[in-house]
Design a protein around this motif. Structure first.
Motif, mmCIF file in Angstrom:
data_model
loop_
_atom_site.group_PDB
_atom_site.id
_atom_site.type_symbol
_atom_site.label_atom_id
_atom_site.label_comp_id
_atom_site.label_asym_id
_atom_site.label_seq_id
_atom_site.Cartn_x
_atom_site.Cartn_y
_atom_site.Cartn_z
ATOM 1 N N ILE A 15 0.778 -0.744 0.383
ATOM 2 C CA ILE A 15 -0.059 0.468 0.271
ATOM 3 C C ILE A 15 0.373 1.320 0.158
ATOM 4 N N CYS A 16 1.771 1.314 0.867
ATOM 5 C CA CYS A 16 2.577 2.194 1.258
ATOM 6 C C CYS A 16 3.854 2.693 -0.351
ATOM 7 N N VAL A 17 3.806 1.222 -1.270
ATOM 8 C CA VAL A 17 4.539 1.100 -2.409
ATOM 9 C C VAL A 17 3.566 2.295 -3.228
ATOM 10 N N ARG A 18 2.707 1.759 -3.808
ATOM 11 C CA ARG A 18 1.074 2.117 -4.039
ATOM 12 C C ARG A 18 0.497 3.563 -4.152
ATOM 13 N N GLU A 19 0.930 3.842 -2.631
ATOM 14 C CA GLU A 19 0.565 5.674 -2.901
ATOM 15 C C GLU A 19 1.574 6.270 -3.074
ATOM 16 N N TYR A 20 3.261 5.761 -3.309
ATOM 17 C CA TYR A 20 4.023 6.713 -3.866
ATOM 18 C C TYR A 20 4.228 6.842 -4.467
ATOM 19 N N PHE A 21 3.671 5.890 -5.385
ATOM 20 C CA PHE A 21 5.029 6.144 -7.158
ATOM 21 C C PHE A 21 3.038 5.835 -7.671
ATOM 22 N N LYS A 22 2.116 6.339 -7.324
ATOM 23 C CA LYS A 22 1.399 6.832 -8.201
ATOM 24 C C LYS A 22 0.738 7.555 -8.967
ATOM 25 N N ASN A 23 1.497 8.382 -8.155
ATOM 26 C CA ASN A 23 1.298 10.030 -9.294
ATOM 27 C C ASN A 23 2.112 10.546 -9.736
ATOM 28 N N SER A 24 3.553 9.474 -10.403
ATOM 29 C CA SER A 24 4.386 9.574 -10.209
ATOM 30 C C SER A 24 4.674 9.805 -12.344
ATOM 31 N N THR A 25 5.329 10.658 -12.882
ATOM 32 C CA THR A 25 5.164 10.504 -13.720
ATOM 33 C C THR A 25 6.276 9.631 -14.856
ATOM 34 N N ASP A 26 6.648 8.698 -14.187
ATOM 35 C CA ASP A 26 7.813 8.153 -14.415
ATOM 36 C C ASP A 26 6.781 6.519 -15.182
ATOM 37 N N THR A 27 7.025 5.929 -16.089
ATOM 38 C CA THR A 27 6.069 4.855 -16.729
ATOM 39 C C THR A 27 6.745 3.873 -15.215
ATOM 40 N N THR A 28 7.378 4.146 -15.137
ATOM 41 C CA THR A 28 8.019 2.286 -14.784
ATOM 42 C C THR A 28 7.657 2.710 -13.316
ATOM 43 N N GLU A 29 7.470 3.207 -12.523
ATOM 44 C CA GLU A 29 6.851 3.820 -11.244
ATOM 45 C C GLU A 29 5.939 3.817 -11.276
ATOM 46 N N THR A 30 4.627 4.331 -11.654
ATOM 47 C CA THR A 30 3.327 4.123 -12.216
ATOM 48 C C THR A 30 3.609 2.834 -12.463
ATOM 49 N N GLY A 31 3.714 1.991 -13.103
ATOM 50 C CA GLY A 31 3.973 0.646 -13.437
ATOM 51 C C GLY A 31 3.713 -0.354 -12.061
ATOM 52 N N LEU A 32 4.835 -0.135 -11.512
ATOM 53 C CA LEU A 32 4.933 -0.201 -9.990
ATOM 54 C C LEU A 32 3.897 -0.231 -8.855
ATOM 55 N N SER A 33 3.515 0.827 -9.168
ATOM 56 C CA SER A 33 1.827 1.105 -8.203
ATOM 57 C C SER A 33 1.154 0.241 -8.529
ATOM 58 N N GLN A 34 1.064 0.101 -9.496
ATOM 59 C CA GLN A 34 -0.629 -0.571 -10.116
ATOM 60 C C GLN A 34 -0.189 -2.208 -10.268
ATOM 61 N N LYS A 35 1.457 -2.400 -10.138
ATOM 62 C CA LYS A 35 1.321 -3.512 -9.610
ATOM 63 C C LYS A 35 0.868 -4.454 -8.213
ATOM 64 N N ALA A 36 1.276 -3.512 -7.436
ATOM 65 C CA ALA A 36 0.879 -3.082 -5.447
ATOM 66 C C ALA A 36 -0.381 -3.411 -5.545
ATOM 67 N N ASP A 37 -1.511 -2.751 -6.172
ATOM 68 C CA ASP A 37 -1.996 -2.629 -6.391
ATOM 69 C C ASP A 37 -3.150 -4.016 -6.729
ATOM 70 N N GLN A 38 -3.210 -4.257 -7.520
ATOM 71 C CA GLN A 38 -3.068 -5.010 -7.977
ATOM 72 C C GLN A 38 -2.887 -6.808 -6.401
ATOM 73 N N LEU A 39 -1.572 -6.907 -6.640
ATOM 74 C CA LEU A 39 -2.209 -7.689 -5.690
ATOM 75 C C LEU A 39 -1.919 -7.333 -4.445
ATOM 76 N N TRP A 40 -2.486 -5.966 -3.819
ATOM 77 C CA TRP A 40 -3.748 -5.899 -3.033
ATOM 78 C C TRP A 40 -5.109 -6.361 -3.242
ATOM 79 N N LYS A 41 -4.908 -6.289 -4.292
ATOM 80 C CA LYS A 41 -6.616 -6.469 -4.628
ATOM 81 C C LYS A 41 -7.359 -7.757 -4.995
#
Length: 310
Positions: A15-41
């Protein structure tokens, strides 16, 4: 098999990873946020109720719920209920928390130690406190400051747990050599067996083997900043060559027995850096507590946070 509690510790970090990277302008970082969100859900929290108003710790395809270990407070498992209630996909109802974790109010304790209220019934501690990690693992992201449900205030629970542990080491009822105001802290860690070999034990007042675990006092930084800093100075300024290794303080030692295990245990190392940072900046606490689904889950369970405005 599935271990719901260890999964909860992982998800708290995700959850902390998702929140930290979710508004990034870097697609790798937003991808990491999305993966964390998927695993959580995808975690099926409600599966672990067996249709009852309590969460169970273990399930496996080979043994089903054979262990049947219920999660009931107070110990390290609070975060499991918070995440289960907050899940947008596999959520539990408030009644699961009330009857399971809080035992319909049975979690409350009116006793005190060294003039400090214990607040909750620490499992198996007979009115005293349990190992210190019970106030660490769930609170790496979950901010206990000013956090209360209809039963207790978790800021008091965690801070008082730390203060009682500190006072216990000063009182030193078992007379261990070396316990003092600057050498304190009992929790689960490597331990010294009676024959001098290395084992493992959940050190606490009612299971005090003369072994100090550095993660106990150091991970208490948000609760006892002065006492924890004094302990850290004791390690580094007075015992560096003996108790400090390549990755910081060794996992456990006993001055009484002149014993130290030159090893590290990841789950003991784990809380140290996050809790030091939370004391400095509340970095992880703010990431986790400001996550919209976490906030909704806490409100659903009847929590209020003076620190985070709900």
């Amino acid at each position: 098999g599935g271990d719901l509690v260890e999964t909860a510790f992982l998800v708290q970090g995700l959850i902390c990873v998702r929140e930290y990277f979710k508004n990034s302008t870097d697609t790798t970082e937003t991808g990491l946020s999305q993966k964390a969100d998927q695993l959580w859900k995808e975690v099926e929290w409600n599966w672990y109720t067996q249709g009852q108003n309590v969460l169970y710790w273990h399930w496996s395809p080979n043994y089903n719920f054979q262990m049947n270990h219920k999660l009931q407070g107070f110990d390290e498992t609070l975060i499991t209920y918070i995440l289960a209630a907050a899940s947008p996909t596999y959520s539990i109802q408030k009644s699961v928390y009330q009857q399971g974790w809080a035992r319909n109010g049975g979690i409350k304790n009116s006793s005190s130690q060294y003039g400090i209220p214990v607040v909750v019934n620490h499992n198996g501690a007979n009115g005293n406190v349990g190992p210190m990690f019970w106030s660490h693992y769930s609170f790496l992201g979950l901010d206990p400051r000013g956090l209360s449900d209809e039963y207790v205030n978790y800021g008091d629970v965690t801070a008082n747990h730390a203060k009682i542990m500190y006072q216990y080491s000063i009182a030193n009822p078992k007379g261990w050599n070396g316990y003092s105001a600057k050498n304190w802290g009992l929790t689960a860690s490597y331990s010294r067996n009676s024959d001098g070999t290395t084992g493992y034990a959940a050190h606490q007042p009612n299971n005090d083997l003369g072994v100090i675990s550095p993660t106990a006092a150091i991970s208490n930084f948000p609760y006892t900043p002065t006492e924890s800093m004094n302990y850290l100075r004791f390690l580094y300024n007075e015992n560096y060559s003996k108790l400090i290794g390549v990755a910081g303080p060794y996992d456990a030692y006993s001055l009484h027995y002149n014993w130290v295990t030159p090893r590290y245990l990841a789950i003991d190392q784990g809380p140290i850096n996050p809790m030091i940072e939370n004391q400095k900046s509340a970095f992880l606490w703010n990431l986790f507590m400001n996550a919209p689904d976490i906030r909704s889950g806490l409100i659903k369970l009847g929590f209020h946070s003076t620190q985070h405005g709900f």
